[in-house]
Design a protein around this motif. Structure first.
Motif, mmCIF file in Angstrom:
data_model
loop_
_atom_site.group_PDB
_atom_site.id
_atom_site.type_symbol
_atom_site.label_atom_id
_atom_site.label_comp_id
_atom_site.label_asym_id
_atom_site.label_seq_id
_atom_site.Cartn_x
_atom_site.Cartn_y
_atom_site.Cartn_z
ATOM 1 N N PRO A 1 -6.503 -1.600 -5.957
ATOM 2 C CA PRO A 1 -6.698 -0.468 -6.873
ATOM 3 C C PRO A 1 -8.155 -0.010 -6.948
ATOM 4 C CG PRO A 1 -5.182 -2.031 -7.839
ATOM 5 C CD PRO A 1 -5.730 -2.687 -6.604
ATOM 6 N N LYS A 2 -9.078 -0.945 -6.966
ATOM 7 C CA LYS A 2 -10.501 -0.586 -7.014
ATOM 8 C C LYS A 2 -10.898 0.153 -5.741
ATOM 9 C CE LYS A 2 -15.134 -2.521 -7.692
ATOM 10 N NZ LYS A 2 -15.919 -3.779 -7.925
ATOM 11 N N LEU A 3 -10.380 -0.299 -4.595
ATOM 12 C CA LEU A 3 -10.659 0.379 -3.325
ATOM 13 C C LEU A 3 -10.114 1.797 -3.352
ATOM 14 C CD1 LEU A 3 -11.606 0.211 -0.310
ATOM 15 C CD2 LEU A 3 -9.266 -0.515 0.221
ATOM 16 N N TYR A 4 -8.894 1.963 -3.805
ATOM 17 C CA TYR A 4 -8.276 3.289 -3.850
ATOM 18 C C TYR A 4 -9.019 4.230 -4.796
ATOM 19 C CZ TYR A 4 -4.072 1.972 -1.203
ATOM 20 O OH TYR A 4 -3.185 1.598 -0.227
ATOM 21 N N ASP A 5 -9.515 3.685 -5.891
ATOM 22 C CA ASP A 5 -10.184 4.531 -6.889
ATOM 23 C C ASP A 5 -11.526 5.065 -6.425
ATOM 24 O OD1 ASP A 5 -8.271 4.667 -8.923
ATOM 25 O OD2 ASP A 5 -8.856 2.724 -9.756
ATOM 26 N N THR A 6 -11.978 4.666 -5.252
ATOM 27 C CA THR A 6 -13.211 5.254 -4.704
ATOM 28 C C THR A 6 -12.976 6.669 -4.197
ATOM 29 O OG1 THR A 6 -12.805 4.336 -2.494
ATOM 30 C CG2 THR A 6 -14.092 2.981 -4.038
ATOM 31 N N ILE A 7 -11.704 7.084 -4.077
ATOM 32 C CA ILE A 7 -11.391 8.422 -3.590
ATOM 33 C C ILE A 7 -11.023 9.318 -4.777
ATOM 34 C CG2 ILE A 7 -9.838 9.809 -2.180
ATOM 35 C CD1 ILE A 7 -9.663 7.630 -0.208
ATOM 36 N N PRO A 8 -11.716 10.433 -4.942
ATOM 37 C CA PRO A 8 -11.422 11.338 -6.069
ATOM 38 C C PRO A 8 -9.980 11.843 -6.046
ATOM 39 C CG PRO A 8 -13.515 11.919 -5.014
ATOM 40 C CD PRO A 8 -12.864 10.902 -4.135
ATOM 41 N N GLU A 9 -9.417 12.020 -7.241
ATOM 42 C CA GLU A 9 -8.081 12.596 -7.426
ATOM 43 C C GLU A 9 -6.950 11.680 -6.976
ATOM 44 O OE1 GLU A 9 -7.373 15.552 -8.872
ATOM 45 O OE2 GLU A 9 -9.447 16.172 -9.157
ATOM 46 N N VAL A 10 -7.240 10.452 -6.617
ATOM 47 C CA VAL A 10 -6.216 9.607 -6.001
ATOM 48 C C VAL A 10 -5.039 9.324 -6.928
ATOM 49 C CG1 VAL A 10 -7.321 7.430 -6.650
ATOM 50 C CG2 VAL A 10 -5.833 7.517 -4.630
ATOM 51 N N TYR B 1 3.607 -3.114 -6.117
ATOM 52 C CA TYR B 1 2.447 -3.547 -6.903
ATOM 53 C C TYR B 1 1.564 -2.353 -7.274
ATOM 54 C CZ TYR B 1 -2.179 -5.402 -7.904
ATOM 55 O OH TYR B 1 -3.398 -5.651 -8.485
ATOM 56 N N LEU B 2 1.281 -1.490 -6.291
ATOM 57 C CA LEU B 2 0.398 -0.356 -6.545
ATOM 58 C C LEU B 2 1.034 0.648 -7.504
ATOM 59 C CD1 LEU B 2 -0.998 0.079 -2.930
ATOM 60 C CD2 LEU B 2 -2.293 -0.648 -4.942
ATOM 61 N N LYS B 3 2.355 0.768 -7.468
ATOM 62 C CA LYS B 3 3.038 1.610 -8.454
ATOM 63 C C LYS B 3 2.785 1.091 -9.859
ATOM 64 C CE LYS B 3 7.034 3.601 -6.028
ATOM 65 N NZ LYS B 3 8.517 3.581 -5.935
ATOM 66 N N ARG B 4 2.839 -0.213 -10.011
ATOM 67 C CA ARG B 4 2.625 -0.800 -11.345
ATOM 68 C C ARG B 4 1.187 -0.628 -11.808
ATOM 69 N NH1 ARG B 4 5.536 -4.931 -8.822
ATOM 70 N NH2 ARG B 4 3.736 -6.357 -8.872
ATOM 71 N N GLN B 5 0.291 -0.348 -10.875
ATOM 72 C CA GLN B 5 -1.109 -0.117 -11.228
ATOM 73 C C GLN B 5 -1.388 1.349 -11.527
ATOM 74 O OE1 GLN B 5 -2.792 -3.003 -11.650
ATOM 75 N NE2 GLN B 5 -0.803 -3.831 -10.978
ATOM 76 N N GLY B 6 -0.344 2.170 -11.489
ATOM 77 C CA GLY B 6 -0.506 3.566 -11.894
ATOM 78 C C GLY B 6 -0.628 4.567 -10.772
ATOM 79 N N PHE B 7 -0.427 4.143 -9.520
ATOM 80 C CA PHE B 7 -0.522 5.072 -8.394
ATOM 81 C C PHE B 7 0.859 5.657 -8.085
ATOM 82 C CE2 PHE B 7 -4.055 2.136 -7.814
ATOM 83 C CZ PHE B 7 -5.114 3.009 -7.643
ATOM 84 N N LYS B 8 0.872 6.932 -7.711
ATOM 85 C CA LYS B 8 2.120 7.608 -7.365
ATOM 86 C C LYS B 8 2.400 7.404 -5.881
ATOM 87 C CE LYS B 8 1.107 11.107 -10.893
ATOM 88 N NZ LYS B 8 0.804 12.538 -11.145
ATOM 89 N N ILE B 9 2.772 6.198 -5.526
ATOM 90 C CA ILE B 9 2.876 5.812 -4.126
ATOM 91 C C ILE B 9 4.322 5.535 -3.752
ATOM 92 C CG2 ILE B 9 2.409 3.369 -4.657
ATOM 93 C CD1 ILE B 9 0.833 3.268 -1.967
ATOM 94 N N SER B 10 4.690 5.940 -2.550
ATOM 95 C CA SER B 10 6.027 5.681 -2.025
ATOM 96 C C SER B 10 5.932 5.527 -0.514
ATOM 97 C CB SER B 10 6.983 6.816 -2.400
ATOM 98 O OG SER B 10 6.539 8.051 -1.848
ATOM 99 N N SER B 11 7.000 5.035 0.089
ATOM 100 C CA SER B 11 6.982 4.767 1.529
ATOM 101 C C SER B 11 7.247 6.038 2.333
ATOM 102 C CB SER B 11 8.019 3.704 1.882
ATOM 103 O OG SER B 11 9.315 4.152 1.543
#
Length: 408
Positions: free
Chosen positions: A291-300, A317-327
């Motif tokens: 999550p910290k790595l991903y948050d280096t990109i604006p608007e992520v 896991y990343l979904k539970r961290q608040g990212f709108k991620i899917s396969s």
């Protein structure tokens, strides 16, 4: 001091002793000692200026330089310290290099963002541009008249990549008598270290001939038939707000395994041009650090992320961290279809801050027959992690077209 001995390769000696030359240049492959030699000779030039009662600056430039750590400073310090009589005539600090009488100082600058400020520097006695392959024609046009003191010179070192690049045209193909250019490769370095010889021998065994020739023998690497994106991309800056003219942002993620990196790439499309503007590239990144790595990109966190479907537990896991991620969808031939879609863009523009995307764009390639050198319809392993992420980000835009085996 009427006569001194300097540790420079014999092949470069004529370059520095030639008279009536404003431009002294060297190009070639890895391990050639050209950078070390030029670093040393800038100090000799500074020493000569001091002894002649001159004052001014030695400007050391690169296309991109955001900090002194990215400059030639350490190389020059080491070169000065390696020659006792030079070391005795220089004052070397953590963030500066100057002659002992302070008449000549070194200045380090990036050409892309500092050209206008360079014009206001004190008398430029010498400008050395290292890693000059990517310097633009506009930069050369502005820099050349800026180095205007009587007797001033411009030195250039680079590893060739594109036949016909602005640097190549100006200093390798020019018939200008004021230019002297010498090609330097590892075979010309009398001090070529054993540690590099081990690396070179390994590369000679494992790399395809074209890539080996580029890395070690100073050959061009342009439009090679084995390059997946040959002739399709370029590295260039564009405004941070340009994405607002696009319909949407695309985010794609590739997950690392063992030695592979975790990548997250942000891009957008205007017309039929793909703009790649941010990258997150993490090596040995633990799951809870992603999550910290991903948050280096604006608007992520505001846009959908498409990711490698092979890691559903990571996506969960990343979904539970608040990212709108899917396969992202995969099918037989999806990699080949993704490549066809990428090559279908009129142009792919990579922002310079996306260094790993740009590196992979250059190195991502097809396998070649080890005997005939023919390019095979099968991708070589490695140098595709960022581009896998980009393919995933375009999920839904890439259409199923091919039939046959999956290319890995």
């Amino acid at each position: 001091m009427s006569s001194v001995q300097l540790p420079i390769p014999a092949k470069l000696a004529p370059l520095f002793t030639a008279t009536n030359k404003r431009y002294r240049c060297s190009h070639g492959g890895r391990g050639s000692a050209k950078t070390r030699t030029f670093a040393l000779m800038t100090a000799v030039k500074a020493y000569q200026a001091m002894m002649n009662g001159e004052s001014g600056v030695i400007l050391c430039a690169r296309e991109f330089m955001n900090s002194l750590e990215e400059s030639s400073m350490e190389e020059i310090k080491q070169a000065i310290r390696s020659v006792p009589w030079l070391a005795a005539n220089f004052d070397i600090g953590e963030k500066y290099i100057r002659t002992i009488d302070r008449s000549v100082s070194y200045v380090f600058a990036g050409l892309r963002h500092n050209l206008d400020s360079i014009k206001s520097k004190a008398r430029i006695l010498l400008c050395w541009v290292d890693e000059a392959e990517t310097v633009s024609e506009v930069a050369w046009q502005k820099l050349d008249p800026t180095v205007r003191e009587a007797g001033s010179e411009i030195w250039v070192t680079w590893n060739p990549e594109i036949d016909g690049s602005p640097t190549d045209k100006r200093f390798r193909k020019s018939q200008d008598d004021s230019i002297i250019t010498v090609e330097m490769n590892y075979t010309d370095n009398p001090w070529f270290p054993e540690v590099l010889e081990i690396v070179r021998a390994k590369d000679q065994k494992n790399l395809d001939p074209a890539t080996y020739a580029w890395v070690w023998e100073g050959a061009y690497l342009e439009n090679s038939e084995k390059q997946v994106l040959a002739g399709k991309y370029r590295v260039a800056e564009f405004g941070d707000e340009l994405w607002r003219q696009a319909d949407r942002l695309f985010f794609g993620a590739d997950f690392g395994f063992a030695k592979d990196p975790n990548t997250l790439i942000r891009s957008f499309i205007i017309g039929n041009t793909l703009h790649i503007e941010y990258e997150a590239y993490g090596e040995h990144t633990e799951l809870d650090h992603m999550p910290k790595l991903y948050d280096t990109i604006p608007e992520v966190r505001n846009w959908p992320i498409k990711a490698d479907s092979a890691r559903p537990e990571t996506i969960s896991y990343l979904k539970r961290q608040g990212f709108k991620i899917s396969s992202a969808d995969k099918w037989q031939g999806s990699v080949e279809d993704g490549i066809a879609h990428l090559r279908g863009f009129d142009e792919i523009i990579i922002h310079p801050r996306c260094k790993n995307v740009a590196k992979e764009a250059r190195l991502w390639s097809y396998k070649t027959d080890r005997v005939t050198g023919e390019v095979l319809p099968k991708l070589a392993d490695g140098n595709e992690h960022c581009w896998d992420a980009i393919r995933y980000s375009l999920d839904g835009h890439i259409k199923r077209k091919t039939k046959g085996a999956i290319f890995f």
